[in-house]
Enzyme design. Structure first.
Site, PDB file in Angstrom:
ATOM      1  N   HIS A  66     122.814 107.200  45.778  1.00  0.00           N
ATOM      2  CA  HIS A  66     121.481 107.293  45.193  1.00  0.00           C
ATOM      3  C   HIS A  66     121.450 106.721  43.773  1.00  0.00           C
ATOM      4  O   HIS A  66     120.591 107.097  42.982  1.00  0.00           O
ATOM      5  CB  HIS A  66     121.019 108.757  45.181  1.00  0.00           C
ATOM      6  CG  HIS A  66     120.846 109.333  46.544  1.00  0.00           C
ATOM      7  ND1 HIS A  66     121.721 110.266  47.068  1.00  0.00           N
ATOM      8  CD2 HIS A  66     119.930 109.099  47.513  1.00  0.00           C
ATOM      9  CE1 HIS A  66     121.335 110.591  48.297  1.00  0.00           C
ATOM     10  NE2 HIS A  66     120.246 109.896  48.591  1.00  0.00           N
ATOM     11  N   LYS A 108     122.434 104.340  56.373  1.00  0.00           N
ATOM     12  CA  LYS A 108     122.552 103.880  57.755  1.00  0.00           C
ATOM     13  C   LYS A 108     122.166 105.016  58.676  1.00  0.00           C
ATOM     14  O   LYS A 108     122.294 106.203  58.323  1.00  0.00           O
ATOM     15  CB  LYS A 108     123.986 103.434  58.071  1.00  0.00           C
ATOM     16  CG  LYS A 108     124.073 102.357  59.138  1.00  0.00           C
ATOM     17  CD  LYS A 108     123.641 101.005  58.586  1.00  0.00           C
ATOM     18  CE  LYS A 108     123.782  99.898  59.611  1.00  0.00           C
ATOM     19  NZ  LYS A 108     123.475  98.589  59.013  1.00  0.00           N
TER      20      LYS A 108
END
Length: 473
Positions: A66, A108
Site C-alpha cells: 500500500h 492479485k
C-alpha cells in the site's frame, strides 16, 4: 518434510530475486522487510446455485503493498489458483508498477474454477458474487484496489465486475475506474487488448538496438530476420508474435497445450490463429511439422525464445538444452530461478517478466486515468492539433510554391487519437524502463543481469515512497 507446492516455489523464487537485488541497495533493513511482506490477504468461500445444484467456490485477493494507492492486479480463473501463487503474483505487480513508474501498489486475485468447462451463466454468477464479496469489504474501488483481466478472464468478466460495482456504488462519478480491461463501449480504452504483446515488441526492439548486448550475443541489430519460437498463442503470445512478425521476425515455432508446430522458413501467425479457431488446434497446420510434446520446442534452435504461457516452464531439467540467444519472458515467472542461473551461465540474455510484460498494467493505468477524468484521450486536443499542423503545412506550401501531396499532407496534419496516444505512452514507458535498468547495470558492477537491475530500481523507488509517507525516519 512436505514437498513445496508450485505456488510456494514461485513465491520463494520472487523473494529470492528481491533479496538478491536488495543487498546492493542502501535501504534500511526495516524498510526492506516491509517492502517484501504481503500487506493483506483475503480469502472467501461463496455458494453459487445453478440448475438446482449449489457449488461452493474459493476466491482470493492479495494486496501486497500500500505504498501507493490504489493497488492493482489481475484476477485469474483457474483450478490451480492457490494462496502462495496469488501472493507471488501480487508481489511481482508491486515491483513491476514501480519499475515502469505506474503509481499503483501490487495486488492479485483468483477464483478456483475452470473457465473453459463452466457455462457462461455460471461464470457470470461466480464473477459477480466474487466481486460483491470484495466490494462489501471495501477491497475494490478506483481509489482502493483496481482489478484487471488475467489468465482465464477478459473484458467480459471486467464488465460484469464494473456493473456489479455500480449496483453498490450508484452515482459514484469515478465508478468506471474500479476495474480496467473493460470493453471500449463500457469505459475501456483503445489499445488495451494488445498492450502486453505490444509492450513485449517494444522491449525486444530496444534490446536489439543495444550495442553492448549485440556485441555480447554476436548478432546483428534489429528484429528483422531473427528467428523466434513462441510458447502460448493466447492474447499475450499472439499479439507479441503479430507485432514482431510485422517487423520482420520469422516465427519458426509455436507451442500450445495441444502440441507444437515448426517451420524453419517461418509461420504466418494470423493464419495459424485462424487455423486454430476453425479446427480447435494449431496441429496439422499446412506446411508445418507437428511437435507432440510442445515443451520440447523450448529447447529448439532460435534467436529469441518467448515463453508467454504459464509459470515454471523452463526449469533445471530443460534449461541446459535451451539454444536461444535471448529468452524474453512474456508470461509471469516462466523461468525458475535455478534455471535462470543456468541460462545466464550459458551466455543467454534474459529479458525479465518484471519489465517485459509491463505493457498491460501501463495501459491499464491509462484506462484508469481516462475513467477518473471521464473523457477520451485526444478528444479535447485532436482537432486543435490538426488545425495548427494544417496552418504550418499551408505556410510551407505557400512559401515554397510546391505541394506536398494529398497522402503526405494527410499524414502530417493528422492529430493524435486515443490509440495513437496510448501506444506512444506505452512505447515511451518501455524505452525509458529498459535504459534505466541498463544504466543501473553500468553503475553497479555487482548487478550483471536485467532482472536484478529491475528489482533494484523498483526497491529504491518503493523505499522512497515509504519514507515520504513518514512511516520510516
Amino acid at each position: 518434510m512436505a514437498q513445496e507446492t508450485e505456488g510456494k516455489q514461485f513465491l520463494n523464487s520472487v523473494h529470492r530475486y528481491f533479496d538478491q537485488a536488495a543487498q546492493h541497495t542502501d535501504v534500511k533493513p526495516g524498510i526492506l522487510a516491509q517492502i517484501k511482506v504481503c500487506n493483506s490477504l483475503y480469502k472467501v468461500n461463496f455458494p453459487v446455485e445453478h440448475e438446482g445444484k449449489v457449488t461452493v467456490y474459493e476466491g482470493i485477493r492479495a494486496q501486497h503493498s500500500h505504498h501507493k494507492l490504489p493497488t492493482k492486479g489481475g484476477i485469474r480463473f483457474s483450478t490451480h489458483v492457490d494462496e502462495d501463487e496469488v501472493v507471488a503474483l501480487a508481489t511481482l505487480m508491486t515491483f513491476k508498477c514501480a519499475l515502469v513508474d505506474v503509481p499503483f501498489g501490487g495486488a492479485k486475485g483468483g477464483v478456483k474454477i475452470n473457465p473453459r468447462t463452466t457455462p457462461v451463466e455460471v461464470l457470470e454468477k461466480v464473477t459477480r458474487r466474487y466481486a460483491s464479496e470484495l466490494i462489501q469489504k471495501n477491497l475494490i474501488g478506483p481509489g482502493m484496489d483496481v482489478p484487471a483481466p488475467d489468465y482465464g478472464t477478459g473484458a467480459r468478466e471486467m464488465a460484469w465486475i464494473a456493473d456489479t460495482y455500480h449496483v453498490f456504488k450508484y452515482g459514484e462519478t469515478s465508478a468506471m475506474g474500479c476495474v480496467t480491461g473493460k470493453p471500449v463501449g463500457q469505459g475501456g480504452i483503445r489499445g488495451r487488448t494488445e498492450a502486453t504483446g505490444l509492450g513485449i515488441y517494444y522491449g525486444l526492439r530496444e534490446a536489439l538496438h543495444d550495442t553492448e548486448i549485440l556485441k555480447q550475443l554476436a548478432i546483428d541489430p534489429g528484429l528483422r530476420g531473427k528467428r523466434m519460437i513462441v510458447q502460448g498463442l493466447g492474447n499475450v503470445g499472439y499479439h507479441a508474435a503479430h507485432f514482431c512478425q510485422k517487423d520482420g521476425v520469422l516465427i519458426t515455432g509455436i507451442a500450445e497445450r495441444e502440441g507444437g508446430i515448426f517451420n524453419k522458413d517461418g509461420l504466418d501467425v494470423e493464419a495459424v490463429f485462424e487455423h486454430r479457431q476453425e479446427s480447435g488446434s494449431i496441429l496439422n497446420y499446412p506446411g508445418a511439422q507437428n511437435v507432440e510434446n510442445s515443451k520440447d520446442l523450448l529447447t529448439w534452435e532460435c534467436d529469441i525464445l518467448l515463453p508467454a504461457a504459464l509459470e515454471n516452464q523452463i526449469d533445471i531439467t530443460n534449461a541446459p538444452h535451451v539454444k536461444a540467444k535471448i529468452v524474453a519472458e512474456g508470461a509471469n515467472g516462466p523461468v525458475t530461478q535455478d534455471a535462470e542461473q543456468i541460462l545466464l551461465q550459458k551466455g543467454i540474455f534474459m529479458l525479465p517478466d518484471l519489465y517485459l510484460n509491463a505493457g498491460g498494467v501501463t495501459v491499464s493505468y491509462f484506462e484508469w486515468l481516462k475513467n477518473l477524468s471521464n473523457v477520451r484521450f485526444g478528444r479535447m486536443g485532436r482537432r486543435a492539433e490538426e488545425a495548427s499542423l494544417k496552418r504550418i503545412v499551408n505556410l510551407i506550401e505557400d512559401t515554397t510554391g510546391k505541394s506536398i501531396g494529398e497522402k503526405e499532407r494527410n499524414l502530417i496534419i493528422s492529430g493524435a487519437d486515443e490509440i495513437t496516444l496510448v501506444r506512444s505512452g506505452l512505447e515511451d514507458t518501455m524505452i525509458l524502463a529498459y535504459h534505466e535498468m541498463r544504466e543501473i547495470m553500468r553503475r553497479k558492477p555487482g548487478i550483471r543481469d536485467l532482472r536484478t537491475a529491475a528489482f533494484y530500481s523498483a526497491t529504491e523507488k518503493i523505499a522512497i515512497s515509504y519514507q515520504s509517507l513518514g512511516i520510516f525516519p
